[in-house]
Design a protein around this motif. Sequence first.
Motif, PDB file in Angstrom:
ATOM      1  N   ASN A  35       0.825  -1.208   0.000  1.00 35.91           N
ATOM      2  CA  ASN A  35       0.000   0.000   0.000  1.00 35.91           C
ATOM      3  C   ASN A  35       0.859   1.257   0.000  1.00 35.91           C
ATOM      4  O   ASN A  35       0.578   2.218  -0.721  1.00 35.91           O
ATOM      5  CB  ASN A  35      -0.952   0.012   1.193  1.00 35.91           C
ATOM      6  CG  ASN A  35      -2.173  -0.834   0.945  1.00 35.91           C
ATOM      7  OD1 ASN A  35      -2.934  -0.576   0.023  1.00 35.91           O
ATOM      8  ND2 ASN A  35      -2.359  -1.849   1.770  1.00 35.91           N
ATOM      9  N   LEU A  38       2.405   1.739  -3.483  1.00 35.86           N
ATOM     10  CA  LEU A  38       1.419   2.212  -4.457  1.00 35.86           C
ATOM     11  C   LEU A  38       1.081   3.680  -4.230  1.00 35.86           C
ATOM     12  O   LEU A  38       0.960   4.453  -5.178  1.00 35.86           O
ATOM     13  CB  LEU A  38       0.156   1.358  -4.394  1.00 35.86           C
ATOM     14  CG  LEU A  38       0.309  -0.063  -4.938  1.00 35.86           C
ATOM     15  CD1 LEU A  38      -0.941  -0.886  -4.632  1.00 35.86           C
ATOM     16  CD2 LEU A  38       0.582  -0.052  -6.426  1.00 35.86           C
ATOM     17  N   ARG A  39       0.939   4.085  -2.961  1.00 30.39           N
ATOM     18  CA  ARG A  39       0.670   5.492  -2.666  1.00 30.39           C
ATOM     19  C   ARG A  39       1.817   6.371  -3.146  1.00 30.39           C
ATOM     20  O   ARG A  39       1.606   7.413  -3.768  1.00 30.39           O
ATOM     21  CB  ARG A  39       0.461   5.700  -1.166  1.00 30.39           C
ATOM     22  CG  ARG A  39      -0.947   5.463  -0.726  1.00 30.39           C
ATOM     23  CD  ARG A  39      -1.151   5.899   0.722  1.00 30.39           C
ATOM     24  NE  ARG A  39      -2.074   4.977   1.328  1.00 30.39           N
ATOM     25  CZ  ARG A  39      -1.768   3.944   2.099  1.00 30.39           C
ATOM     26  NH1 ARG A  39      -0.514   3.694   2.409  1.00 30.39           N
ATOM     27  NH2 ARG A  39      -2.697   3.163   2.577  1.00 30.39           N
ATOM     28  N   ASN A  40       3.050   5.965  -2.847  1.00 27.07           N
ATOM     29  CA  ASN A  40       4.222   6.738  -3.258  1.00 27.07           C
ATOM     30  C   ASN A  40       4.343   6.792  -4.777  1.00 27.07           C
ATOM     31  O   ASN A  40       4.723   7.821  -5.333  1.00 27.07           O
ATOM     32  CB  ASN A  40       5.496   6.159  -2.652  1.00 27.07           C
ATOM     33  CG  ASN A  40       5.591   6.437  -1.169  1.00 27.07           C
ATOM     34  OD1 ASN A  40       4.980   7.371  -0.662  1.00 27.07           O
ATOM     35  ND2 ASN A  40       6.329   5.610  -0.457  1.00 27.07           N
ATOM     36  N   CYS A  41       4.013   5.716  -5.444  1.00 25.23           N
ATOM     37  CA  CYS A  41       4.067   5.686  -6.903  1.00 25.23           C
ATOM     38  C   CYS A  41       3.098   6.706  -7.480  1.00 25.23           C
ATOM     39  O   CYS A  41       3.446   7.453  -8.396  1.00 25.23           O
ATOM     40  CB  CYS A  41       3.723   4.288  -7.389  1.00 25.23           C
ATOM     41  SG  CYS A  41       3.724   4.126  -9.183  1.00 25.23           S
ATOM     42  N   ASN A  42       1.898   6.767  -6.940  1.00 23.31           N
ATOM     43  CA  ASN A  42       0.909   7.737  -7.421  1.00 23.31           C
ATOM     44  C   ASN A  42       1.334   9.163  -7.111  1.00 23.31           C
ATOM     45  O   ASN A  42       1.156  10.052  -7.934  1.00 23.31           O
ATOM     46  CB  ASN A  42      -0.467   7.455  -6.824  1.00 23.31           C
ATOM     47  CG  ASN A  42      -1.118   6.248  -7.455  1.00 23.31           C
ATOM     48  OD1 ASN A  42      -0.830   5.900  -8.590  1.00 23.31           O
ATOM     49  ND2 ASN A  42      -1.991   5.590  -6.726  1.00 23.31           N
ATOM     50  N   LYS A  43       1.908   9.391  -5.934  1.00 21.43           N
ATOM     51  CA  LYS A  43       2.386  10.735  -5.590  1.00 21.43           C
ATOM     52  C   LYS A  43       3.493  11.165  -6.543  1.00 21.43           C
ATOM     53  O   LYS A  43       3.485  12.273  -7.054  1.00 21.43           O
ATOM     54  CB  LYS A  43       2.920  10.770  -4.151  1.00 21.43           C
ATOM     55  CG  LYS A  43       1.867  10.805  -3.099  1.00 21.43           C
ATOM     56  CD  LYS A  43       2.508  10.864  -1.730  1.00 21.43           C
ATOM     57  CE  LYS A  43       1.499  10.638  -0.634  1.00 21.43           C
ATOM     58  NZ  LYS A  43       2.131  10.575   0.677  1.00 21.43           N
ATOM     59  N   ASN A  44       4.442  10.261  -6.769  1.00 18.38           N
ATOM     60  CA  ASN A  44       5.561  10.578  -7.662  1.00 18.38           C
ATOM     61  C   ASN A  44       5.073  10.833  -9.081  1.00 18.38           C
ATOM     62  O   ASN A  44       5.582  11.713  -9.765  1.00 18.38           O
ATOM     63  CB  ASN A  44       6.597   9.455  -7.656  1.00 18.38           C
ATOM     64  CG  ASN A  44       7.327   9.368  -6.337  1.00 18.38           C
ATOM     65  OD1 ASN A  44       7.358  10.322  -5.569  1.00 18.38           O
ATOM     66  ND2 ASN A  44       7.911   8.222  -6.061  1.00 18.38           N
ATOM     67  N   LYS A  45       4.094  10.068  -9.522  1.00 18.24           N
ATOM     68  CA  LYS A  45       3.559  10.260 -10.866  1.00 18.24           C
ATOM     69  C   LYS A  45       2.927  11.643 -10.988  1.00 18.24           C
ATOM     70  O   LYS A  45       3.144  12.348 -11.964  1.00 18.24           O
ATOM     71  CB  LYS A  45       2.517   9.177 -11.164  1.00 18.24           C
ATOM     72  CG  LYS A  45       2.095   9.119 -12.608  1.00 18.24           C
ATOM     73  CD  LYS A  45       1.026   8.079 -12.840  1.00 18.24           C
ATOM     74  CE  LYS A  45       1.525   6.685 -12.592  1.00 18.24           C
ATOM     75  NZ  LYS A  45       0.519   5.664 -12.905  1.00 18.24           N
ATOM     76  N   ASN A  46       2.169  12.053  -9.968  1.00 17.68           N
ATOM     77  CA  ASN A  46       1.550  13.375  -9.988  1.00 17.68           C
ATOM     78  C   ASN A  46       2.586  14.481  -9.920  1.00 17.68           C
ATOM     79  O   ASN A  46       2.463  15.499 -10.598  1.00 17.68           O
ATOM     80  CB  ASN A  46       0.544  13.525  -8.852  1.00 17.68           C
ATOM     81  CG  ASN A  46      -0.683  12.664  -9.062  1.00 17.68           C
ATOM     82  OD1 ASN A  46      -1.014  12.301 -10.178  1.00 17.68           O
ATOM     83  ND2 ASN A  46      -1.347  12.308  -7.986  1.00 17.68           N
ATOM     84  N   LYS A  49       4.179  14.798 -13.333  1.00 17.87           N
ATOM     85  CA  LYS A  49       3.292  15.487 -14.276  1.00 17.87           C
ATOM     86  C   LYS A  49       3.355  16.988 -14.043  1.00 17.87           C
ATOM     87  O   LYS A  49       3.432  17.761 -14.985  1.00 17.87           O
ATOM     88  CB  LYS A  49       1.849  15.008 -14.098  1.00 17.87           C
ATOM     89  CG  LYS A  49       1.566  13.681 -14.732  1.00 17.87           C
ATOM     90  CD  LYS A  49       0.099  13.333 -14.549  1.00 17.87           C
ATOM     91  CE  LYS A  49      -0.217  11.964 -15.076  1.00 17.87           C
ATOM     92  NZ  LYS A  49      -1.621  11.608 -14.836  1.00 17.87           N
TER      93      LYS A  49
END
Length: 82
Positions: A35, A38-46, A49
């Motif tokens: 978890n 996955l949270r860190n991956c989404n933060k890094n992706k944002n 961007k």
Amino acid sequence: MVKTTIILDDNIYKELIDESIERYGTSKKHSLLINEKLRNCNKNKNIEKDKLKLTYRLGRKLTNAEIDKVKDEYRGKTGWKP
């Protein structure tokens, strides 16, 4: 919280279990670790961007006046509006 079954490659599973033991002292916290990843991956992706939208490399430093001039010149050409 939702329970689901995910099929992992053996080497990925081993890495997750090893990291879980290293971080938390037990292999039973691998759900917490997944978890977090996955949270860190989404933060890094944002973040990436946002950086892409705001970062321009020109090879030189511009003054605020030069930046305003360039914005005015390209405003009509790109369809960009402030």
